[in-house]
Design a protein around this motif. Structure first.
Motif, short mmCIF file in Angstrom:
data_model
loop_
_atom_site.label_atom_id
_atom_site.label_comp_id
_atom_site.label_asym_id
_atom_site.label_seq_id
_atom_site.Cartn_x
_atom_site.Cartn_y
_atom_site.Cartn_z
N LEU A 62 0.81 -1.17 0.06
CA LEU A 62 -0.08 -0.03 -0.11
C LEU A 62 0.84 1.09 -0.09
O LEU A 62 0.32 2.42 -0.67
N ALA A 63 2.01 1.17 0.43
CA ALA A 63 3.00 2.35 0.39
C ALA A 63 3.04 2.72 -1.09
O ALA A 63 3.25 3.95 -1.53
N THR A 64 3.22 1.68 -1.79
CA THR A 64 3.37 1.95 -3.18
C THR A 64 2.20 2.73 -4.03
O THR A 64 2.16 3.70 -4.74
N PHE A 65 0.99 2.16 -3.54
CA PHE A 65 -0.40 2.87 -4.01
C PHE A 65 -0.43 4.31 -3.47
O PHE A 65 -0.78 5.08 -4.14
N ARG A 66 0.00 4.57 -2.33
CA ARG A 66 -0.13 6.00 -1.69
C ARG A 66 0.98 6.97 -2.52
O ARG A 66 0.72 7.91 -2.95
N LEU A 67 2.07 6.27 -2.87
CA LEU A 67 3.17 7.24 -3.55
C LEU A 67 2.44 7.46 -4.84
O LEU A 67 2.82 8.35 -5.48
N ALA B 12 -5.94 8.01 -1.24
CA ALA B 12 -5.31 6.59 -0.53
C ALA B 12 -4.81 7.19 0.77
O ALA B 12 -4.52 6.24 1.58
N ALA B 13 -4.91 8.38 1.23
CA ALA B 13 -4.46 8.76 2.63
C ALA B 13 -5.28 7.76 3.70
O ALA B 13 -4.51 7.49 4.79
N TRP B 14 -6.58 7.46 3.61
CA TRP B 14 -7.33 6.88 4.59
C TRP B 14 -6.45 5.53 4.81
O TRP B 14 -6.74 4.97 5.78
N THR B 15 -5.69 4.94 3.80
CA THR B 15 -5.19 3.44 4.13
C THR B 15 -4.05 3.56 5.08
O THR B 15 -3.51 2.53 5.38
#
Length: 172
Positions: free
Chosen positions: A79-84, A95-98
């Motif tokens: 998920l850090a990849t998706f947030r990036l 995506a911040a809520w994750t």
């Protein structure tokens, strides 16, 4: 809170043998209008993590979860990849809520479970959704590109037409 983004290019390692992964990376490519991302298919037989200085990361890791590497070598996983990626396109809040304190661990665990089991889950509807949305974005981008190429002066528009047998024309 403002997110500091890593320097491009950002390498994104994905499972090219997974229809959902391909559909999602195709969707993400449509958002990459400044060519900040390089997509690397980790399912290729000739893929070697060491070619990309991915210390401690195996081909199986890249096949198991989405992994990104910034130009400075920082590794992002799951998920850090998706947030990036979402932050790269100005959509960090989507995506911040994750990453909220109470949700971070359960959402991360859910992502890892989904990623591990995606090959047998009935995800064709999700794949179709990404494919439809990608097509819509590409059509919109093509229309915008055409509109930008069209120049009009005093009611006369020049529309560039390319091809072997057609010359540019001016249309009233």
């Amino acid at each position: 809170m403002e997110t500091t983004l890593p320097t491009a290019p950002i390498k994104v390692f994905f499972d090219g043998s997974c229809p959902l992964c391909v559909a999602e990376t195709d969707f993400i490519r449509t958002k990459d209008t400044h060519n900040q991302l390089m997509f690397i298919d980790a399912s290729r037989a000739d893929f070697k993590p060491e070619d990309f200085q991915l210390q401690g990361i195996t081909q199986q890791d890249c096949m198991r979860e989405l992994i990104a590497q910034s130009a400075d070598g920082t590794i992002y996983r799951a998920l850090a990849t998706f947030r990036l990626l979402y932050a790269t396109f100005g959509l960090a809040q989507a995506a911040a809520w994750t990453n909220w304190p109470l949700l971070h661990r359960p959402i991360d665990a859910l992502y890892r479970w989904f990623a591990r089991n995606r090959h047998w889950l009935p995800i064709s509807g999700l794949v179709s959704m990404f494919e439809r949305r990608t097509q819509q974005i590409l059509e919109k981008q093509a229309d915008e590109a055409f509109a930008q190429r069209q120049t009009c002066h005093d009611g006369v528009c020049e529309i560039p037409i390319t091809g072997d047998k057609i010359n540019p024309e001016i249309i009233n």
